[in-house]
Motif scaffolding. Sequence first.
Motif, short mmCIF file in Angstrom:
data_model
loop_
_atom_site.label_atom_id
_atom_site.label_comp_id
_atom_site.label_asym_id
_atom_site.label_seq_id
_atom_site.Cartn_x
_atom_site.Cartn_y
_atom_site.Cartn_z
N ILE A 253 0.84 -1.20 0.00
CA ILE A 253 0.00 0.00 0.00
C ILE A 253 0.88 1.25 0.00
N LEU A 254 1.92 1.21 0.81
CA LEU A 254 2.82 2.37 0.86
C LEU A 254 3.90 2.28 -0.23
N GLY A 255 4.56 1.12 -0.32
CA GLY A 255 5.70 0.99 -1.22
C GLY A 255 5.29 0.86 -2.67
N GLY A 256 4.20 0.14 -2.92
CA GLY A 256 3.78 -0.10 -4.29
C GLY A 256 2.92 1.01 -4.84
N PHE A 257 1.89 1.42 -4.08
CA PHE A 257 0.96 2.43 -4.60
C PHE A 257 1.55 3.83 -4.48
N ALA A 258 2.06 4.15 -3.25
CA ALA A 258 2.51 5.53 -3.04
C ALA A 258 3.98 5.71 -3.41
N GLY A 259 4.71 4.60 -3.61
CA GLY A 259 6.10 4.70 -4.04
C GLY A 259 7.07 5.12 -2.96
N TYR A 260 6.66 5.03 -1.71
CA TYR A 260 7.59 5.33 -0.62
C TYR A 260 8.12 4.01 -0.08
N ILE A 261 9.41 3.73 -0.34
CA ILE A 261 9.97 2.44 0.06
C ILE A 261 10.41 2.50 1.51
N SER A 262 9.76 1.69 2.35
CA SER A 262 10.10 1.68 3.77
C SER A 262 10.87 0.42 4.09
N LEU A 263 12.04 0.58 4.69
CA LEU A 263 12.79 -0.60 5.14
C LEU A 263 12.61 -0.77 6.64
N GLY A 264 11.59 -0.12 7.20
CA GLY A 264 11.41 -0.21 8.65
C GLY A 264 10.02 -0.60 9.04
N HIS A 265 9.31 -1.32 8.15
CA HIS A 265 7.93 -1.63 8.48
C HIS A 265 7.80 -2.66 9.59
N ASN A 266 8.88 -3.38 9.88
CA ASN A 266 8.77 -4.35 10.97
C ASN A 266 8.59 -3.68 12.32
N SER B 246 15.61 7.17 6.90
CA SER B 246 14.90 7.41 8.16
C SER B 246 14.16 6.15 8.59
N SER B 247 13.70 5.34 7.62
CA SER B 247 12.98 4.13 8.01
C SER B 247 13.93 3.11 8.63
N ILE B 248 15.18 3.07 8.14
CA ILE B 248 16.15 2.16 8.77
C ILE B 248 16.47 2.63 10.18
N ALA B 249 16.61 3.96 10.33
CA ALA B 249 16.90 4.50 11.66
C ALA B 249 15.77 4.17 12.63
N LEU B 250 14.55 4.15 12.11
CA LEU B 250 13.40 3.82 12.95
C LEU B 250 13.54 2.43 13.56
N VAL B 251 13.98 1.47 12.75
CA VAL B 251 14.17 0.11 13.26
C VAL B 251 15.22 0.11 14.36
N PHE C 68 10.92 -9.66 15.98
CA PHE C 68 10.25 -8.66 15.16
C PHE C 68 11.22 -7.68 14.51
N LEU C 69 12.25 -7.28 15.26
CA LEU C 69 13.04 -6.13 14.83
C LEU C 69 14.35 -6.53 14.17
#
Lengths: 292, 345
Positions: free
Chosen positions: B76-89, B143-148, B261-262
């Motif tokens: 929903i985020l990565g495919g439709f909106a094109g924002y690639i998150s590497l921190g969804h876990n 920023s998504s990696i930093a989030l993890v 999880f992380l």
Amino acid sequence: MEQIIQVAVLGIGLGGVFALMGAGLSLVFGVMRIVNLAHPSLIIGGAYLAYWGFRIYGIDPLIMLPVCALVLAATGVLFYKVFFERDAKSATYSEMTVLLTFAIAMIVEGALGAAFSNTQRVTSPSYATDAFFIGNVFIPKGQLYAGITSIVIIGLLAAFLKFSRLGYAIRATTQNREAAALLGVNVNMVGLMSFAIGIGLAGAAGALTSFVFSFFPAKHWEWVAVLMSLVVMGGMGSILGTVVAAFSLSIVAAFVGTWIGSTWSTMTFFLALFLVLLFRPQGLFGEKPELV
Amino acid sequence: MSDAMQETGAVLEARKAYNETLRIKADQTRATWFPITIMILLIALPLLQFTGNYNYLLHMVLLTASYVALASSWNILGGFAGYISLGHNVFFCIGGYFAGMLVARYGWSGIALAPLAGLVAALFGYVIGLITLRVRGPSFIISSIALVMIARLLFDHWKFVGGANGVTLPPTELSVQWAKLPYYYAMLFIAAFTVWCSYKIKHSKFGLGLRALSKDEIKAEAAGIDTRFYKVTAFALSAFFVGMVGAVWGEYLTYIRPSIFLVILIAAYMVLMCILGGKGTIAGPVIGAILLTAFNEFFVATMGASELNILGTGVIMAVCLMFFPHGIVGSLARKGRLPRILNWD
């Protein structure tokens, strides 16, 4: 007062190493627009090279440093040829390359893990555990040498970028790729060279890292976020910004580590990243905001 | 009502009618029976338990279903909106810990808590999205990696949730034969719900807005799309489903700890499944999840070591990105060779 100086000295030592790690990353991003998530894993690769050089032949890591840099630079050329030498015009190029370097990081980590197992290693030349005392301030020799070497290398890099012909070309390509190409700069060659230099710097940083930190293949995930926060904070692609961010954040992190607890010192980098994203998304020395 | 407004109304009516005919036409060519049949088969699958022990099979389906849900919500985020998150876990973790702590302290049911856990994860997603979605491209990914990393530090040292050792949850009281069933159905339902929702989102005005901003955010903004609201909502929505999966997954494993999880591998899997199957398509993440589970089982069975598993995952990811950036479903659709049963868009 003495304690404050002490902590600041330790912070500066680490800051030098982080600055060297970040400088290569920043150079590659500036020229190629590649966010190289594999950079820290290659640093670990360089650290292993220095480690085995010391273990098997007893070569000092500081002497191994140029060897590490050259070997890693060659690896960089190989990676560039295999992975990145393709059309850079696609709109999602920089996002795709982030994922690609993420995959490369996993490949390097997996290969190093399979070859050398996941035990913690550290190179132990005699100075790694030794220290100077100036008054009551304690300066660990390992960190001091690593910090000084990093500053020298960064100085050489700055001089190279400032005065050499290739350095001009690299700076021109960073500022505006199309304009540089129009003026006769071979941007592909510049890309290849800067990628090799960037990865070579990773190798040099690895040699220093091998006696400053203990390392294992999966360690690079801890660094990736730290280094990336330096690059974002400095302004994507600004080497000066990265170096400034590295020193200032390392000093702050050293104080956080002493007064609040060593587990929280890395938190400094991540919180700084989020604060920068909140208040100055283009970073300290960044020029145009990508999108605000 | 003025004439001009009536005229606009008429145009809108005509547009609506036209869209309706398009929809009916698309529906006639769509093989809706295929996913429904698969669903019915999977619902009936536990009947096998009457004839013997098929717990391994059930576990594999459950695992695949959880991957389907994770990948579809990432999509929903990565495919439709094109924002690639590497921190969804991170949201996987928040959902797991929220439900897990309530299970451990008060003995509530993790499955019943799943929607609530999803809401909590979505709330966190909304707040985090407000900060991190200010930048796009590389900075967002970083920023998504930093989030993890932040979440890992916090959860590793948070005494209340047991720190790095985590918390053990009470095991289920059902007999071995039926122990997996509640989780099996819960996960199957969540997976189907996520896929259905992602279909609905893709075909809504909201989904259209997301796809517009993934192509060119500034033009989308100029066209009157509230891009900030759209992308933050997409972030929260995708966190919602991931949080639900986390709640059920934690209770199913009977323990929750940060190292489940992380780890970066989970985030990598979410991205890899979508890229393997086809980013931005509905069937893509499902296909990707099935393939990845199969790959993983194969790697673990033949090579064992987790380092080789990481290496293999990296190689597959690199090959996919370099040679099939549109994934299986995306590439086939571009060539017009997509079999009708996989055309869920």
